[in-house]
Design a protein around this motif. Structure first.
Motif, PDB file in Angstrom:
ATOM      1  N   GLY A 129       0.831  -1.201   0.000  1.00 30.25           N
ATOM      2  CA  GLY A 129       0.000   0.000   0.000  1.00 30.25           C
ATOM      3  C   GLY A 129       0.864   1.248   0.000  1.00 30.25           C
ATOM      4  N   GLU A 130       0.439   2.257   0.730  1.00 30.47           N
ATOM      5  CA  GLU A 130       1.222   3.483   0.866  1.00 30.47           C
ATOM      6  C   GLU A 130       2.212   3.351   2.026  1.00 30.47           C
ATOM      7  OE1 GLU A 130       1.203   5.979  -1.201  1.00 30.47           O
ATOM      8  OE2 GLU A 130      -0.420   5.124  -2.404  1.00 30.47           O
ATOM      9  N   VAL A 131       3.280   4.126   1.936  1.00 33.77           N
ATOM     10  CA  VAL A 131       4.297   4.121   2.984  1.00 33.77           C
ATOM     11  C   VAL A 131       3.895   5.115   4.067  1.00 33.77           C
ATOM     12  CG1 VAL A 131       6.717   4.495   3.538  1.00 33.77           C
ATOM     13  CG2 VAL A 131       6.077   3.558   1.302  1.00 33.77           C
ATOM     14  N   VAL A 132       3.803   4.633   5.284  1.00 38.25           N
ATOM     15  CA  VAL A 132       3.561   5.496   6.445  1.00 38.25           C
ATOM     16  C   VAL A 132       4.811   5.426   7.312  1.00 38.25           C
ATOM     17  CG1 VAL A 132       2.093   5.952   8.447  1.00 38.25           C
ATOM     18  CG2 VAL A 132       1.097   4.947   6.367  1.00 38.25           C
ATOM     19  N   HIS A 133       5.486   6.548   7.499  1.00 35.34           N
ATOM     20  CA  HIS A 133       6.673   6.511   8.354  1.00 35.34           C
ATOM     21  C   HIS A 133       6.578   7.585   9.430  1.00 35.34           C
ATOM     22  CE1 HIS A 133       8.212   9.728   5.611  1.00 35.34           C
ATOM     23  NE2 HIS A 133       8.809  10.143   6.714  1.00 35.34           N
ATOM     24  N   GLN A 134       7.231   7.313  10.534  1.00 34.53           N
ATOM     25  CA  GLN A 134       7.200   8.243  11.664  1.00 34.53           C
ATOM     26  C   GLN A 134       8.531   8.186  12.390  1.00 34.53           C
ATOM     27  OE1 GLN A 134       3.742   7.921  14.157  1.00 34.53           O
ATOM     28  NE2 GLN A 134       4.581   9.189  15.793  1.00 34.53           N
ATOM     29  N   ASP A 135       9.059   9.368  12.706  1.00 32.45           N
ATOM     30  CA  ASP A 135      10.270   9.469  13.512  1.00 32.45           C
ATOM     31  C   ASP A 135       9.866   9.649  14.975  1.00 32.45           C
ATOM     32  OD1 ASP A 135      12.264   9.325  11.447  1.00 32.45           O
ATOM     33  OD2 ASP A 135      11.639  11.330  10.821  1.00 32.45           O
ATOM     34  N   ARG A 163      13.119  10.089  21.656  1.00 34.35           N
ATOM     35  CA  ARG A 163      13.439   9.187  22.767  1.00 34.35           C
ATOM     36  C   ARG A 163      12.286   9.137  23.764  1.00 34.35           C
ATOM     37  NH1 ARG A 163      17.943   6.844  24.300  1.00 34.35           N
ATOM     38  NH2 ARG A 163      19.129   8.089  22.765  1.00 34.35           N
ATOM     39  N   GLY A 164      11.793   7.937  24.024  1.00 34.12           N
ATOM     40  CA  GLY A 164      10.693   7.749  24.964  1.00 34.12           C
ATOM     41  C   GLY A 164       9.318   7.889  24.348  1.00 34.12           C
ATOM     42  N   GLU A 165       9.242   8.375  23.102  1.00 33.71           N
ATOM     43  CA  GLU A 165       7.948   8.516  22.432  1.00 33.71           C
ATOM     44  C   GLU A 165       7.508   7.164  21.878  1.00 33.71           C
ATOM     45  OE1 GLU A 165       5.868  11.051  18.752  1.00 33.71           O
ATOM     46  OE2 GLU A 165       8.052  11.054  19.021  1.00 33.71           O
ATOM     47  N   VAL A 184      10.159   4.472  12.102  1.00 35.17           N
ATOM     48  CA  VAL A 184       9.274   3.341  11.877  1.00 35.17           C
ATOM     49  C   VAL A 184       8.639   3.491  10.500  1.00 35.17           C
ATOM     50  CG1 VAL A 184       7.172   2.185  12.664  1.00 35.17           C
ATOM     51  CG2 VAL A 184       8.773   3.130  14.341  1.00 35.17           C
ATOM     52  N   TRP A 185       8.602   2.381   9.737  1.00 28.84           N
ATOM     53  CA  TRP A 185       7.895   2.335   8.450  1.00 28.84           C
ATOM     54  C   TRP A 185       6.736   1.358   8.571  1.00 28.84           C
ATOM     55  CZ3 TRP A 185      13.132   2.674   8.925  1.00 28.84           C
ATOM     56  CH2 TRP A 185      13.804   3.666   8.203  1.00 28.84           C
TER      57      TRP A 185
END
Length: 226
Positions: free
Chosen positions: A145-151, A154-156, A203-204
């Protein structure tokens, strides 16, 4: 090694190998190769490696490609509509990859099973036994599907359905968390467990899962038989 990624929703990867370049992939990913490409199939790591890979759900064997002379071209395709990402490991370091997301990598990349002895993680279902990539080369992953990424700082942390995890950097901590509420667990339709991913790291995620797609197609197939 040079590469290009072609297409939009069903992408292909084209890799140009010079003499001395070597690439390996999961079995079943090859689309085409020029006649001067030498392909060998074998199981790295001996019997132990074969058993670990069989346990993780990956193919037991890997395919290795190299140019016998001049520049040769090898093309790979994805199993689902989606996107191919190049992951420069020099930039990201160790990567943890969902077992079906790995596509191929340069031979300088170390590839193996990332397993855990924490039995609670196995209860989370598909996607909780991962593979790892590390080294100096480039690895390629396929995101459905589509790429969902998030940075993540620390601790999040974020809670993710296991089937939507494509990959994450090695510093991200992952733990299974039981779905809250009995009604949510048994009638919410999203399984019994979520995975808590905690930073720092990237994270991808897959926007589509094979299980959800199969469920939708199954409804159409059943209605067609009625």
């Amino acid at each position: 090694m040079e590469y290009q990624i072609h297409g939009s929703t069903m992408q292909t990867l084209e890799v140009r190998l010079s003499p001395g370049d070597r690439l390996f992939s999961e079995t079943g990913c090859l689309l085409s190769m020029t006649p001067g490409t030498n392909m060998e199939t074998h199981a790295p790591g001996g019997l132990g490696g074969m058993l670990r890979r069989a346990f993780s759900g990956n193919s037991i064997m890997l395919n290795y490609f190299e140019a016998t002379h001049d520049v040769q071209t090898v093309r790979f395709t994805t199993r689902m509509p989606g996107h191919i990402l190049a992951i420069p490991l020099r930039q990201y370091g160790r990567m943890i990859v969902q077992r079906h997301a790995f596509l191929c990598a340069e031979d300088s990349v170390d590839f193996g099973v990332e397993a855990t002895l924490n039995i609670g993680r196995f209860l989370g279902g598909n996607g909780l036994v991962f593979t790892y990539l590390e080294g100096e080369g480039t690895g390629f992953i396929s995101v459905d599907g589509e790429v969902v990424h998030q940075d993540l700082a620390r601790g999040e942390g974020i809670l993710v359905h296991p089937g939507h995890i494509a990959a994450f950097t090695g510093d991200v901590d992952y733990r299974v968390q039981r779905m809250q509420g009995v009604t949510n667990m048994f009638f919410g339709g999203d399984g019994l467990y979520l995975v808590r991913l905690t930073g720092p790291g990237r994270v991808w995620l897959h926007s589509v899962t094979i299980h959800n797609l199969a469920h939708v197609l199954g409804d159409y197939m059943r209605s067609g038989r009625e």
